[in-house]
Design a protein around this motif. Structure first.
Motif, PDB file in Angstrom:
ATOM      1  N   GLY A  29     -13.339  46.542   1.246  1.00 34.75           N
ATOM      2  CA  GLY A  29     -13.267  47.654   2.271  1.00 34.75           C
ATOM      3  C   GLY A  29     -13.207  47.231   3.548  1.00 34.75           C
ATOM      4  O   GLY A  29     -12.422  47.758   4.383  1.00 34.75           O
ATOM      5  N   VAL A  30     -13.435  45.814   3.991  1.00 34.20           N
ATOM      6  CA  VAL A  30     -13.648  45.608   5.368  1.00 34.20           C
ATOM      7  C   VAL A  30     -12.434  44.578   5.531  1.00 34.20           C
ATOM      8  O   VAL A  30     -11.761  44.724   6.636  1.00 34.20           O
ATOM      9  CB  VAL A  30     -14.733  44.612   5.750  1.00 34.20           C
ATOM     10  N   LEU A  31     -11.971  43.682   4.747  1.00 35.26           N
ATOM     11  CA  LEU A  31     -10.870  42.820   4.834  1.00 35.26           C
ATOM     12  C   LEU A  31      -9.567  43.212   4.326  1.00 35.26           C
ATOM     13  O   LEU A  31      -8.545  42.604   4.678  1.00 35.26           O
ATOM     14  CB  LEU A  31     -11.215  41.497   4.641  1.00 35.26           C
ATOM     15  N   ARG A  88      -5.715  41.536   6.233  1.00 30.01           N
ATOM     16  CA  ARG A  88      -4.974  42.657   6.717  1.00 30.01           C
ATOM     17  C   ARG A  88      -3.387  42.478   6.579  1.00 30.01           C
ATOM     18  O   ARG A  88      -2.710  43.130   7.194  1.00 30.01           O
ATOM     19  CB  ARG A  88      -5.267  43.009   8.029  1.00 30.01           C
ATOM     20  N   GLY A  89      -3.119  41.504   5.705  1.00 32.41           N
ATOM     21  CA  GLY A  89      -1.619  41.451   5.756  1.00 32.41           C
ATOM     22  C   GLY A  89      -1.144  42.149   4.421  1.00 32.41           C
ATOM     23  O   GLY A  89      -1.878  42.881   3.889  1.00 32.41           O
ATOM     24  N   ALA A  90       0.093  42.138   3.868  1.00 32.66           N
ATOM     25  CA  ALA A  90       0.741  42.664   2.812  1.00 32.66           C
ATOM     26  C   ALA A  90      -0.206  42.449   1.158  1.00 32.66           C
ATOM     27  O   ALA A  90      -0.522  41.252   1.243  1.00 32.66           O
ATOM     28  CB  ALA A  90       1.939  42.227   2.504  1.00 32.66           C
ATOM     29  N   LEU A  91      -0.399  43.333   0.750  1.00 29.04           N
ATOM     30  CA  LEU A  91      -1.217  43.377  -0.487  1.00 29.04           C
ATOM     31  C   LEU A  91      -0.764  42.123  -1.361  1.00 29.04           C
ATOM     32  O   LEU A  91      -1.699  41.439  -1.957  1.00 29.04           O
ATOM     33  CB  LEU A  91      -1.184  44.553  -1.273  1.00 29.04           C
ATOM     34  N   LEU A  92       0.480  41.944  -1.320  1.00 31.80           N
ATOM     35  CA  LEU A  92       1.099  41.054  -2.419  1.00 31.80           C
ATOM     36  C   LEU A  92       0.664  39.689  -1.852  1.00 31.80           C
ATOM     37  O   LEU A  92       0.202  38.790  -2.692  1.00 31.80           O
ATOM     38  CB  LEU A  92       2.384  41.150  -2.518  1.00 31.80           C
ATOM     39  N   ASN A  93       0.745  39.279  -0.500  1.00 30.04           N
ATOM     40  CA  ASN A  93       0.261  37.945  -0.064  1.00 30.04           C
ATOM     41  C   ASN A  93      -1.309  37.730  -0.305  1.00 30.04           C
ATOM     42  O   ASN A  93      -1.446  36.663  -0.919  1.00 30.04           O
ATOM     43  CB  ASN A  93       0.353  37.758   1.541  1.00 30.04           C
ATOM     44  N   LEU A  95      -3.175  39.088  -2.629  1.00 31.21           N
ATOM     45  CA  LEU A  95      -3.306  38.804  -4.044  1.00 31.21           C
ATOM     46  C   LEU A  95      -2.706  37.361  -4.616  1.00 31.21           C
ATOM     47  O   LEU A  95      -3.442  36.818  -5.533  1.00 31.21           O
ATOM     48  CB  LEU A  95      -2.389  39.766  -5.052  1.00 31.21           C
ATOM     49  N   LEU A  96      -1.527  36.823  -4.104  1.00 32.89           N
ATOM     50  CA  LEU A  96      -1.049  35.777  -4.349  1.00 32.89           C
ATOM     51  C   LEU A  96      -1.999  34.519  -4.121  1.00 32.89           C
ATOM     52  O   LEU A  96      -2.401  33.762  -4.652  1.00 32.89           O
ATOM     53  CB  LEU A  96       0.231  35.221  -3.730  1.00 32.89           C
ATOM     54  N   ILE A  97      -2.628  34.645  -2.755  1.00 37.98           N
ATOM     55  CA  ILE A  97      -3.384  33.359  -2.267  1.00 37.98           C
ATOM     56  C   ILE A  97      -4.883  33.557  -3.106  1.00 37.98           C
ATOM     57  O   ILE A  97      -5.246  32.465  -3.598  1.00 37.98           O
ATOM     58  CB  ILE A  97      -3.625  33.696  -0.719  1.00 37.98           C
ATOM     59  N   THR A  98      -5.312  34.803  -3.334  1.00 40.56           N
ATOM     60  CA  THR A  98      -6.617  34.721  -4.250  1.00 40.56           C
ATOM     61  C   THR A  98      -6.592  34.373  -5.388  1.00 40.56           C
ATOM     62  O   THR A  98      -7.323  33.693  -5.878  1.00 40.56           O
ATOM     63  CB  THR A  98      -7.281  35.913  -3.957  1.00 40.56           C
ATOM     64  N   PHE A  99      -5.303  34.597  -5.925  1.00 39.22           N
ATOM     65  CA  PHE A  99      -4.909  34.221  -7.384  1.00 39.22           C
ATOM     66  C   PHE A  99      -4.946  32.760  -7.561  1.00 39.22           C
ATOM     67  O   PHE A  99      -5.533  32.239  -8.343  1.00 39.22           O
ATOM     68  CB  PHE A  99      -3.643  35.043  -7.881  1.00 39.22           C
ATOM     69  N   GLY A 100      -4.181  32.297  -6.445  1.00 33.65           N
ATOM     70  CA  GLY A 100      -4.184  30.646  -6.650  1.00 33.65           C
ATOM     71  C   GLY A 100      -5.390  30.179  -6.339  1.00 33.65           C
ATOM     72  O   GLY A 100      -5.788  29.139  -6.982  1.00 33.65           O
ATOM     73  N   LEU A 101      -6.141  30.783  -5.344  1.00 34.78           N
ATOM     74  CA  LEU A 101      -7.591  30.218  -5.232  1.00 34.78           C
ATOM     75  C   LEU A 101      -8.514  30.327  -6.541  1.00 34.78           C
ATOM     76  O   LEU A 101      -9.194  29.347  -6.887  1.00 34.78           O
ATOM     77  CB  LEU A 101      -8.134  31.036  -4.229  1.00 34.78           C
ATOM     78  N   ASP A 102      -8.259  31.475  -7.204  1.00 37.24           N
ATOM     79  CA  ASP A 102      -8.869  31.514  -8.525  1.00 37.24           C
ATOM     80  C   ASP A 102      -8.845  30.439  -9.462  1.00 37.24           C
ATOM     81  O   ASP A 102      -9.459  29.796 -10.096  1.00 37.24           O
ATOM     82  CB  ASP A 102      -8.573  32.875  -9.154  1.00 37.24           C
ATOM     83  N   VAL A 103      -7.263  30.207  -9.574  1.00 36.30           N
ATOM     84  CA  VAL A 103      -6.865  28.900 -10.605  1.00 36.30           C
ATOM     85  C   VAL A 103      -7.380  27.635  -9.818  1.00 36.30           C
ATOM     86  O   VAL A 103      -7.989  26.787 -10.927  1.00 36.30           O
ATOM     87  CB  VAL A 103      -5.371  28.992 -10.380  1.00 36.30           C
TER      88      VAL A 103
END
Lengths: 285, 238
Positions: A29-31, A88-93, A95-103
């Motif tokens: 919601g915030v970020l 607040r960047g593009a959703l895809l970015n 998702l990619l970064i947090t997915f990478g972080l998850d891995v």
């Protein structure tokens, strides 16, 4: 009677699910970051409690604040030095970064914690009592209470404190927030830290009620995602309620259809919500 | 003459490689009301953004004797440069009172904050009535009042108001202009950025006229309103 028992179990477990989703909904919601590493943060929090208990002998419930504090620090630093690049960047970015972080977190977890199943087993883990003919598991009741406590604390923080106002202001109008002296990077980092702290508490409780492996993250992320959409992003109590809806639905599904179908049910709920009230679902703090 | 509160000299600013402002000179004395007028796209809002430190700029930009250029928007706000942005920019899903609390969030003088609350509620009684209402649900005029009250809660040294009259009924604009005199009486300094030159000249002491990123005229408003070029372009000749 069986149905009542199943409903009770669903409500108690569901509140814990809600607590898991609370941090994700806040950050979303915030970020405007759908944090795919949220489940991995829950996992980390679980291991903090596990090691506090097994290595240091700290009662796991007393170790929850330790997990929250260390996860707050982790979340704050992650946001400050990594995620502020994509906020607040593009959703895809995001998702990619947090997915990478998850891995990364998951496999670091595998190296450090090993892939063994772990359970946090304090002396009272199997305790329960009878109430109106129903069996009430003590630990799940405690988890329920803590979920309510932390969601209330979050509600008060967001609605009654200056920090909370700054957080909501940033979510509602970034330009105006900056004009009124809010440093968004600081607000984002604190918000992400709070989200991670909530994940840490949820992880510790999850490790007591279920089990820990480094791989539990992705399924917990998915569950949190569903609940965040069910409960919306604005009100912590609605997120807990969303968790309870999912918990009850899963328990009923396990009873009537079979335990393998629980995940199907929660995602089915998601589809129904998105069809019925799509606009309502994602309203930020 | 005392040192000016805001001193801008040879200021250049723009967005990325696109220059908007070139060689802007402007000074504001303590307790003055200064109007900055000009048509759409003249660069008025860009100048405000440079002063509020939202966009980078080169040249001289001094506030009460300190260099503003190295400061962040948060630091400029903390020093007393407070903006009522164009389009109000309220926190729409917060109550009126919460919006006002956002204004005074950096203040550490509870007694002063309480006085400010009393004062802005006296200036805008409608806000006192609506203080538990969500700011986003109010009318345009009430929202503008709320935006101004939020700024006043910050106890600004320089209050910058961007397009106060935009989209408001003339009767509301008149009310707001009266309030500006009360604000000045409290010792605050006002920079009024307006397309409505009539309204701006009604309350300002001096004015600057901006065209394509430059200041093309300046002076006190009685002189400027006699200037044929200004009359033709902004006031309509009769």
């Amino acid at each position: 009677m069986l149905l009542a028992q199943v409903l009770l179990n669903g409500v108690l477990l569901g509140a814990l699910y809600g607590l898991m989703a609370l941090g994700m909904a806040l950050v979303w919601g915030v970020l405007n970051i759908v944090n795919l590493a949220h489940g991995a943060l829950i996992m980390l929090g679980g291991y903090v409690v596990y090691y506090c208990y097994t290595l240091l002998g700290i009662d796991p419930l007393l170790a929850l604040p330790v997990a929250m504090a260390s996860m707050f620090a982790t979340g704050y630093l992650l946001q400050r030095f990594l995620l502020n690049l994509i906020v607040r960047g593009a959703l895809l970015n995001t998702l990619l970064i947090t997915f990478g972080l998850d891995v990364v977190i998951t496999y670091l977890g595998q190296v450090v914690f090993t892939a063994d199943f772990r359970t946090i087993n304090p002396s009272y883990s199997g305790a329960n009592f009878m109430l109106l003919g129903l069996t009430v598991p003590v630990l799940r009741l405690i988890a329920f209470g803590i979920a309510l406590l932390l969601s209330s604390a979050l509600w008060f923080l967001l609605n009654k404190s200056g920090l909370g106002r700054a957080i909501r202001a940033t979510a509602q109008n970034l330009v105006a927030a900056r004009l009124y002296g809010v440093d968004p990077r600081q607000v984002y980092a604190v918000t992400f830290g709070i989200g991670a702290a909530l994940a840490g508490a949820a992880g510790g409780l999850y490790g007591m009620i279920s089990h820990l492996t480094p791989y539990i993250g992705s399924s917990l992320t998915a569950k949190s995602f569903v609940i965040a959409i069910l409960g919306g992003l604005a009100n912590p109590f609605k997120v807990i309620l969303g968790g309870i809806v999912v918990g009850v639905a899963e328990s009923l599904a396990a009873l009537y259809i079979g335990p393998t179908y629980t995940d199907v049910v929660s995602f089915l709920l998601l589809v129904v919500i998105l069809v019925v009230r799509p606009a309502h679902a994602l309203r930020a703090a | 003459m005392t040192a000016p509160l805001l001193k801008i000299s040879g200021l250049n600013a723009g967005y990325g490689a696109v220059p908007i402002l070139s060689d802007v000179n402007l000074t504001i004395q303590e307790r003055e009301i200064v109007a900055l007028v000009g048509s759409n796209g003249a660069g008025k809002t860009t100048l405000l953004r440079a002063v509020s430190r939202i966009i980078p700029a080169t040249g001289l930009l001094e506030f009460a004797g300190t260099d503003l250029l190295p400061l962040s928007p948060e630091e400029a706000f903390a020093r007393g440069i407070v903006q009522v942005p164009e389009g109000r920019q309220l926190f729409g899903r917060m109550t009126v009172e919460e919006n006002l609390l956002m204004g005074c969030r950096l203040r550490r003088d509870p007694g002063g904050v309480r006085k400010s609350f009393e004062w802005v509620y006296r200036l805008f009684p409608i806000l006192a009535e609506r203080r538990r209402q969500l700011a986003g649900n109010m009318s345009g005029g009430e929202q503008q009042m709320c935006a101004m009250a939020r700024a006043l809660m910050a106890a600004p040294r320089l209050l910058i108001i961007d397009e106060m009259s935009l989209g408001l009924a003339p009767v509301i604009v008149d009310q707001l202009l009266v309030v500006l005199n009360d604000v000045r009486a409290q010792g605050m300094t006002i920079l009024l950025v307006e397309q409505d030159v009539f309204a701006a000249f009604a309350v300002a002491d001096r004015a600057y006229v901006m065209e394509t990123g430059r200041i093309v005229r300046e002076g006190n408003v009685t002189e400027l309103s006699k200037d044929p070029a200004v009359r033709d372009a902004y006031l309509g000749s009769d």
